[in-house]
Design an enzyme around this catalytic site. Structure first.
Site, PDB file in Angstrom:
ATOM      1  N   HIS A  36      19.662  -1.628   0.070  1.00  0.00           N
ATOM      2  CA  HIS A  36      18.784  -1.852  -1.095  1.00  0.00           C
ATOM      3  C   HIS A  36      19.530  -2.734  -2.082  1.00  0.00           C
ATOM      4  CE1 HIS A  36      18.120  -0.582  -5.366  1.00  0.00           C
ATOM      5  NE2 HIS A  36      16.898  -0.962  -5.059  1.00  0.00           N
ATOM      6  N   ASN A  69      18.589  -4.860  -6.014  1.00  0.00           N
ATOM      7  CA  ASN A  69      17.650  -5.434  -6.967  1.00  0.00           C
ATOM      8  C   ASN A  69      18.390  -5.994  -8.168  1.00  0.00           C
ATOM      9  OD1 ASN A  69      17.145  -3.697  -9.573  1.00  0.00           O
ATOM     10  ND2 ASN A  69      17.350  -2.209  -7.902  1.00  0.00           N
ATOM     11  N   ARG A  76      17.160  -7.485 -12.135  1.00  0.00           N
ATOM     12  CA  ARG A  76      15.971  -7.498 -12.975  1.00  0.00           C
ATOM     13  C   ARG A  76      16.321  -7.822 -14.438  1.00  0.00           C
ATOM     14  NH1 ARG A  76      17.364  -2.399 -11.384  1.00  0.00           N
ATOM     15  NH2 ARG A  76      17.930  -0.951 -13.036  1.00  0.00           N
ATOM     16  N   GLY A  78       1.352  -0.097 -13.822  1.00  0.00           N
ATOM     17  CA  GLY A  78       0.199  -0.673 -13.142  1.00  0.00           C
ATOM     18  C   GLY A  78       0.571  -1.721 -12.123  1.00  0.00           C
ATOM     19  N   GLY A  79       1.761  -1.601 -11.558  1.00  0.00           N
ATOM     20  CA  GLY A  79       2.194  -2.554 -10.535  1.00  0.00           C
ATOM     21  C   GLY A  79       1.399  -2.380  -9.245  1.00  0.00           C
ATOM     22  N   ARG A  80       1.667  -3.255  -8.315  1.00  0.00           N
ATOM     23  CA  ARG A  80       0.931  -3.254  -7.060  1.00  0.00           C
ATOM     24  C   ARG A  80       1.537  -2.209  -6.119  1.00  0.00           C
ATOM     25  NH1 ARG A  80       1.027  -6.367  -2.135  1.00  0.00           N
ATOM     26  NH2 ARG A  80      -1.077  -6.794  -1.380  1.00  0.00           N
TER      27      ARG A  80
END
Length: 299
Positions: A104, A106, A108, A256-258
């Site tokens: 993993h 990420n 941001r 409200g992400g996908r």
């Protein structure tokens, strides 16, 4: 502070990682661009059923909204109610061969703002390795690469971010680490925008050098049903962490992400067994006794 520079870097990072992984696997990633109703969108890149990667995703997202979700203000309650902009690249890779670790990574960037108030920004991210069978050579290489990425910004950062990673990727309900760790940082703006952004780039650029040599060492090792069964059992721990403890998953869902893109981190197959204990002294048991407990891998 220039968020456009961050976005340009993240899109380039996503493309470079995908191109390298496609070359390793021999299979193309599916590209799925999406828009978010509340503002922003992203590009999901997914691979499934490849000869090397059973499932994986390398996602870019750039979302904004009128108010930060609770997961983003847990450590900064004074920012509640501010508008926000968030962007990042997040990846999870689940290889088919149990001797190749799941990984993993990420990186941001967040910006919180309100009329009449100074913008607040921070960076976060890191990478961590989740092997199913332990190899000290792999663990040392992964951690050394992480350390090398951070040392130019201060030799105190690697031990600090390693400890943060060990604490974060930990299943409290099982008193067990998810894997052998790596580095993790959040709410980071030390030295100002330029310095913090440079650190983010160093971490992002270190991912392929940290992971690809491990893949190349392990991908041709022979395995059978025993190894696949153990892999599926340990993948269950990965699912538990992501759904119970992971702040990134919570932020994505709360903002409200996908959902399809957020949950691409789930493995394609995972098993649970009641109170299972591997045979003492077996390679499976050694993962639990010799690799998951916190260790100094670069000494």
């Amino acid at each position: 502070m220039n968020p456009t520079l961050v976005k340009d870097y993240l899109l380039t990072l996503q493309q470079n990682i995908v191109a390298t992984l496609e070359n390793l696997d021999g299979t193309s990633f599916r590209t799925d661009a999406w828009q978010r109703e509340g503002g922003g969108g992203g590009i999901t890149r997914v691979i499934e059923d490849g000869p090397l990667f059973e499932r994986g995703g390398v996602n870019f997202s750039h979302v904004m909204g009128a108010g930060l979700p609770p997961s983003a203000t847990a450590n900064r309650p004074e920012l509640a109610g501010r508008a926000f902009e968030a962007m990042g690249v997040s990846l999870v890779l689940h290889p088919r061969n149990p001797y190749v670790p799941t990984v993993h990574m990420n990186v941001r960037f967040f910006r919180a703002f309100a009329q009449g108030q100074e913008d607040v920004f921070w960076f976060g991210g890191g990478m961590d390795l989740t092997p199913y069978y332990g190899h000290e050579e792999d663990a040392r290489h992964f951690h050394q690469t992480c350390k090398d990425a951070l040392d130019p910004f201060g030799t105190e950062l690697y031990p600090r971010f390693k400890t943060w990673c060990d604490r974060y990727f930990f299943l409290k309900h099982r008193n067990e680490a998810r894997g052998i760790g790596g580095i993790f940082f959040d709410d980071f703006s030390e030295g100002g925008f330029d310095s913090a952004f440079a650190l983010l780039q160093s971490v992002g650029n270190a991912f392929l050098p940290a992971y690809v040599p491990i893949v190349e060492r392990r991908r041709e090792l022979e395995y059978g049903q025993r190894e696949r069964d153990w892999q599926a059992y340990r993948r269950g721990r990965y699912v538990e962490f992501n759904l119970v403890w992971d702040r990134g998953t919570l932020f994505g869902l709360q903002s409200g992400g996908r959902t399809e893109s957020i949950l691409m981190s789930m493995p394609p197959v995972a098993h649970w067994r009641y109170d299972y204990q591997p045979e003492a002294g077996s390679p499976e048991a050694r993962l639990l006794t010799d690799y998951l407990p916190e260790r100094d891998w670069v000494r």
